[in-house]
Design an enzyme around this catalytic site. Structure first.
Site, mmCIF file in Angstrom:
data_model
loop_
_atom_site.group_PDB
_atom_site.id
_atom_site.type_symbol
_atom_site.label_atom_id
_atom_site.label_comp_id
_atom_site.label_asym_id
_atom_site.label_seq_id
_atom_site.Cartn_x
_atom_site.Cartn_y
_atom_site.Cartn_z
ATOM 1 N N ARG A 209 0.816 -1.217 0.000
ATOM 2 C CA ARG A 209 0.000 0.000 0.000
ATOM 3 C C ARG A 209 0.853 1.272 0.000
ATOM 4 N NH1 ARG A 209 -2.460 -4.188 1.048
ATOM 5 N NH2 ARG A 209 -4.699 -4.433 0.705
ATOM 6 N N TYR B 54 -25.453 -0.862 -18.199
ATOM 7 C CA TYR B 54 -26.372 -1.932 -17.809
ATOM 8 C C TYR B 54 -27.799 -1.648 -18.265
ATOM 9 C CZ TYR B 54 -22.440 -3.734 -15.201
ATOM 10 O OH TYR B 54 -21.185 -4.225 -14.883
ATOM 11 N N HIS C 223 -10.739 -17.955 -17.090
ATOM 12 C CA HIS C 223 -11.402 -16.645 -17.058
ATOM 13 C C HIS C 223 -11.007 -15.820 -18.278
ATOM 14 C CE1 HIS C 223 -13.126 -13.000 -15.193
ATOM 15 N NE2 HIS C 223 -12.128 -12.402 -15.804
ATOM 16 N N GLU C 224 -9.702 -15.756 -18.546
ATOM 17 C CA GLU C 224 -9.236 -14.953 -19.693
ATOM 18 C C GLU C 224 -9.638 -15.596 -21.019
ATOM 19 O OE1 GLU C 224 -8.111 -12.364 -17.027
ATOM 20 O OE2 GLU C 224 -8.218 -12.042 -19.181
ATOM 21 N N HIS D 94 -13.011 -14.568 -22.052
ATOM 22 C CA HIS D 94 -13.080 -13.286 -22.753
ATOM 23 C C HIS D 94 -12.790 -13.482 -24.247
ATOM 24 C CE1 HIS D 94 -13.655 -10.719 -19.322
ATOM 25 N NE2 HIS D 94 -12.496 -10.996 -18.769
ATOM 26 N N GLU E 131 -17.416 -11.090 -17.919
ATOM 27 C CA GLU E 131 -16.625 -11.634 -16.798
ATOM 28 C C GLU E 131 -17.085 -13.022 -16.399
ATOM 29 O OE1 GLU E 131 -14.440 -8.348 -17.181
ATOM 30 O OE2 GLU E 131 -14.003 -10.214 -16.116
ATOM 31 N N TRP F 217 -13.098 4.514 2.328
ATOM 32 C CA TRP F 217 -12.714 3.169 1.901
ATOM 33 C C TRP F 217 -12.827 2.214 3.086
ATOM 34 C CZ3 TRP F 217 -12.013 0.021 -2.045
ATOM 35 C CH2 TRP F 217 -11.220 -1.122 -1.905
ATOM 36 N N ARG G 22 -15.032 -1.129 3.886
ATOM 37 C CA ARG G 22 -14.350 -2.418 4.123
ATOM 38 C C ARG G 22 -14.786 -3.007 5.467
ATOM 39 N NH1 ARG G 22 -10.366 -5.520 1.345
ATOM 40 N NH2 ARG G 22 -8.495 -4.825 2.451
ATOM 41 N N HIS H 98 -7.689 -2.338 -10.302
ATOM 42 C CA HIS H 98 -8.789 -1.753 -11.065
ATOM 43 C C HIS H 98 -9.002 -0.283 -10.766
ATOM 44 C CE1 HIS H 98 -9.176 -6.038 -11.176
ATOM 45 N NE2 HIS H 98 -10.005 -5.953 -12.194
ATOM 46 N N ARG I 240 -18.968 -5.209 -12.265
ATOM 47 C CA ARG I 240 -19.079 -6.252 -13.283
ATOM 48 C C ARG I 240 -18.745 -7.637 -12.698
ATOM 49 N NH1 ARG I 240 -14.512 -4.249 -17.444
ATOM 50 N NH2 ARG I 240 -16.046 -2.563 -17.534
HETATM 51 O O1 LIG Z 1 -9.318 -8.632 -12.749
HETATM 52 C C1 LIG Z 1 -9.603 -9.791 -12.950
HETATM 53 C C2 LIG Z 1 -9.146 -10.507 -14.222
HETATM 54 C C3 LIG Z 1 -8.734 -9.479 -15.282
HETATM 55 C C4 LIG Z 1 -9.820 -9.253 -16.387
HETATM 56 O O2 LIG Z 1 -9.883 -10.379 -17.234
HETATM 57 O O3 LIG Z 1 -11.111 -9.098 -15.799
HETATM 58 C C5 LIG Z 1 -9.461 -7.974 -17.214
HETATM 59 C C6 LIG Z 1 -9.346 -6.712 -16.356
HETATM 60 C C7 LIG Z 1 -8.882 -5.573 -17.212
HETATM 61 C C8 LIG Z 1 -9.801 -4.687 -17.763
HETATM 62 C C9 LIG Z 1 -9.368 -3.620 -18.560
HETATM 63 C C10 LIG Z 1 -7.990 -3.455 -18.809
HETATM 64 C C11 LIG Z 1 -7.076 -4.368 -18.268
HETATM 65 C C12 LIG Z 1 -7.511 -5.434 -17.477
HETATM 66 N N1 LIG Z 1 -10.535 -7.768 -18.203
HETATM 67 C C13 LIG Z 1 -10.313 -8.072 -19.511
HETATM 68 O O4 LIG Z 1 -9.255 -8.493 -19.939
HETATM 69 C C14 LIG Z 1 -11.462 -7.836 -20.422
HETATM 70 C C15 LIG Z 1 -11.279 -7.887 -21.804
HETATM 71 C C16 LIG Z 1 -12.344 -7.655 -22.661
HETATM 72 C C17 LIG Z 1 -13.607 -7.387 -22.165
HETATM 73 C C18 LIG Z 1 -13.788 -7.321 -20.790
HETATM 74 C C19 LIG Z 1 -12.720 -7.557 -19.921
HETATM 75 N N2 LIG Z 1 -10.298 -10.538 -12.054
HETATM 76 C C20 LIG Z 1 -10.799 -9.914 -10.826
HETATM 77 C C21 LIG Z 1 -11.747 -10.815 -10.010
HETATM 78 C C22 LIG Z 1 -12.086 -12.124 -10.604
HETATM 79 C C23 LIG Z 1 -13.238 -12.432 -11.236
HETATM 80 N N3 LIG Z 1 -13.228 -13.746 -11.636
HETATM 81 C C24 LIG Z 1 -12.037 -14.293 -11.275
HETATM 82 C C25 LIG Z 1 -11.551 -15.576 -11.428
HETATM 83 C C26 LIG Z 1 -10.278 -15.853 -10.969
HETATM 84 C C27 LIG Z 1 -9.513 -14.881 -10.336
HETATM 85 C C28 LIG Z 1 -10.022 -13.562 -10.171
HETATM 86 C C29 LIG Z 1 -11.276 -13.307 -10.633
HETATM 87 C C30 LIG Z 1 -9.605 -9.575 -9.903
HETATM 88 O O5 LIG Z 1 -8.504 -10.107 -10.145
HETATM 89 O O6 LIG Z 1 -9.832 -8.789 -8.978
HETATM 90 ZN ZN LIG Z 2 -12.225 -10.594 -16.774
#
Ligand SMILES: O=C(CCC(O)(O)[C@H](Cc1ccccc1)NC(=O)c1ccccc1)N[C@@H](Cc1c[nH]c2ccccc12)C(=O)O
Ligand SMILES: [Zn+2]
Length: 595
Positions: A155, A193, A351-352, A355, A379, A455, A459, A483, A492
């Site tokens: 932090r 939304y 997860h990725e 997308h 997501e 914050w 929390r 984020h 989201r």
């Molecule tokens: O942040 C992420 C994964 C990253 C992402 O895939 O959501 C990524 C975030 C991002 C958005 C914008 C710029 C850079 C990174 N989103 C995307 O890549 C993305 C791409 C196209 C459309 C929508 C999202 N997960 C969240 C929480 C989470 C949700 N489901 C999960 C499953 C496993 C682990 C974590 C998570 C976190 O880590 O706090």
């Molecule tokens: Zn994502």
């Protein structure tokens, strides 16, 4: 004239052709910076973003030539509506440069941050990155001081360096939102939304899940008090935030060995992966096979060459946080992540890949429709498949369950449900509170000198966690979560965690599953895959209730399927914590120990 729909459609074609040139260039420049953070690449990124914002402004001005709000053709009208919604590009060039610069500064601070002076280090100048070192310490250490060092150090090296840039971003983002007809940036973000009193709906979903969270929280608190006997837990009932196995206490899966109902029946997938010499590529191949076995699309050939799937070892600075990239040219799709060989990262890989599958399914939509039905849908895709992959039944199938373990063993099944709860139920308040905080900041209800106090109010109130060391208004702990400096909305994920169980329930029915929901594995069901594909092909061409109906037959979000999934564990938890006080005071008690 202004109502000539034929001429309007020709213009829409021209817009798409132009957009499929401008957007790939902007994405490529952003990719180059994200995979090699240098001042030179930052300048190229700014240049490309400026060019894209000028294209957006030009296009917006051209939409004024049409009376599109009165078009009867819904599809054309919706395309105009989206083209006219240009976000921060509405700002005049100098202000656009300022907001882009403020964002780049914060993203750079976050991605380059390192923490030094580790307790017990001979060389106090040795410094450690979040991925993999600090994340591994938060996951594995049971040393209160070491955990507090990582938690506080992270932090100090991130959020603490951002308040000025963040305040600048808020001011300019609100200005842009105002110019686009929104009350503030939060109003703009919620507009995606297309839902009346969206904030109220989110609050109702959250209230529906509170009791379940309180049970899990009381159980974790009881067991952590035993593990950290002699250390201070606040009388107000919160859990010190550095003890939950994760830098932000957003996922408690790393406490599985402490919290499993039957410790003798472990789910040690990470160890199994390591014993089988899993590589990053093997993890992606496994995930891709799950998608193609459902009848969904394989990754394009270029995908593996062009992606960044491991943290580079040449010392360059990269944005390690995982992300998936659509280059809007129907050919280039990539993932950027710093993969480690663990079960968590196998889940993140799904997860990725979820997308990217969405990108592939909607790639022939007009450019402005190449988005999720709402951001929560995007997501949820990968997470829905991961719900099947994580089951003992599926782990057995892919040889990631110990050979002597029986996937139908009821005690193992309860351990599995606990493991899922530590990731899915634990996440709920965190997924909810980040944008509760940001929406108040954008509304001007939280001023810069109240950022940190607000914050911690949220929390302490919603998540029931407290800071392990004294916090001050010169801290900016919200900025320690990717984020916030990256200005990626977070509600989201809360939406995703609710609807992914609605999707799972519907797809399991389609796959012909009978029995408890948590035992369902939709693997190889092309019927389920076809339903998911049909929904994804829509992109954002229809409002999200239509997309929801395409899968589940319902048009609303609700928590009943999530609660059904965890029912067996809820019963077990109720017995386990019957002598505990559930919940905590809204305010965090004050009893910090300075290490
Ligand atoms: O942040 C992420 C994964 C990253 C992402 O895939 O959501 C990524 C975030 C991002 C958005 C914008 C710029 C850079 C990174 N989103 C995307 O890549 C993305 C791409 C196209 C459309 C929508 C999202 N997960 C969240 C929480 C989470 C949700 N489901 C999960 C499953 C496993 C682990 C974590 C998570 C976190 O880590 O706090
Ligand atoms: Zn994502």
């Amino acid at each position: 004239d202004r109502n000539n729909i034929t001429a309007a459609k020709i213009w829409l074609e021209e817009y798409n052709t132009e957009a499929e040139k401008v957007r790939p260039e902007a994405q490529e420049a952003s990719w180059t910076w994200n995979t090699n953070i240098t001042d030179y690449n930052n300048r190229l990124k700014l240049e490309a973003e400026k060019k894209k914002s000028e294209f957006d402004k030009r296009s917006y001005n051209q939409t004024l030539n049409w009376d599109w709000k009165n078009f009867t053709e819904i599809n054309a009208k919706r395309q105009f509506y989206k083209i006219a919604d240009i976000g921060e590009s509405v700002l005049p060039t100098d202000k656009f440069q300022q907001i882009t610069k403020a964002k780049s500064n914060m993203q750079s601070v976050y991605s380059k941050a390192r923490v030094c002076n580790k307790p017990g280090d001979q060389d106090p100048s040795k410094c450690y990155p979040l991925n993999p070192t600090l994340e591994n310490i938060m996951a594995k250490s049971t040393d209160w001081k070491e955990l507090a060092w990582a938690w506080e150090g992270w932090r100090n090296e991130t959020g603490r360096k951002m308040p000025d840039d963040y305040e600048k971003f808020v001011e300019l983002a609100n200005e842009a939102a105002g110019m686009n007809g929104y009350t503030d940036n939060g109003d703009y973000w919620r507009s995606w939304y297309e839902t009346e009193n969206f904030e109220k709906q989110m609050e109702e979903l959250f209230i529906g899940l509170k009791d379940l969270y309180k049970l899990l929280h009381a159980y974790a608190r009881k067991k952590l008090k035993e593990r950290f006997v002699g250390h201070p837990f606040p009388d107000s009932g919160q859990i010190p935030a550095h003890l939950l196995g994760n830098m932000w206490a957003q996922s408690w899966g790393n406490l599985f060995t402490l919290l499993a109902p039957y410790p003798g029946k472990p789910l040690d997938v990470t160890e199994m992966m390591r014993e089988q010499n899993y590589t990053t590529r093997k993890m992606f191949d496994l995930s891709e096979k799950f998608f193609t076995d459902l009848g969904l699309d394989p990754m394009p050939p270029k995908f593996y060459n062009d992606s960044m799937l491991d943290k580079p070892e040449d010392g360059r600075d990269v944005v390690c946080h995982a992300s998936a990239w659509d280059f809007y040219n129907r050919k280039d799709f990539r993932i950027k992540q710093c993969t480690q060989v663990t079960m968590d990262w196998l889940i993140t890989t799904h997860h990725e890949m979820g997308h990217v599958q969405y990108f592939l399914q909607y790639k022939d939509q007009p450019v402005v429709f190449r988005r999720g039905a709402n951001p929560g849908f995007h997501e949820a895709i990968g997470d829905v498949l991961a719900l099947s992959v994580s089951t003992p039944k599926h782990l057995k199938k892919i040889n990631l369950l110990r050979p002597n373990q029986n996937p139908d063993d009821e005690e193992l099944q309860l351990n599995f449900l606990m493991n899922q709860a530590l990731k899915k139920i634990a996440f709920i308040p965190f997924g909810y509170l980040i944008d509760q905080w940001r929406w108040k900041v954008f509304k001007g209800e939280t001023k810069k000198d109240e950022y940190n106090e607000d914050w911690w109010n949220l929390r302490c109130k919603h998540q029931g966690v407290s800071p392990p060391v004294q916090r001050f208004n010169t801290d900016f702990d919200a900025g320690s979560k990717f984020h916030v400096p990256n200005n990626t909305p977070y509600i989201r994920y809360f939406v995703s965690y609710v609807i992914q169980f609605q999707f799972h329930k519907a797809l399991c029915k389609e796959a012909g599953h009978n029995g408890p929901l948590h035992k369902c594995d939709i693997d190889q069901s092309t019927e389920a895959g076809n339903k998911l594909a049909a929904m994804m092909k829509l992109g954002s061409s229809k409002e999200w209730p239509d997309a929801m109906e395409a899968i589940t037959g319902q048009r609303k979000m609700n928590v009943s399927d999530l609660i059904e999934y965890f029912a067996p564990l809820e019963d077990w938890l109720k017995k386990e914590v019957k002598n505990e006080t559930l919940g905590w005071d809204d305010q965090c008690g004050r009893n910090f120990t300075i290490p």
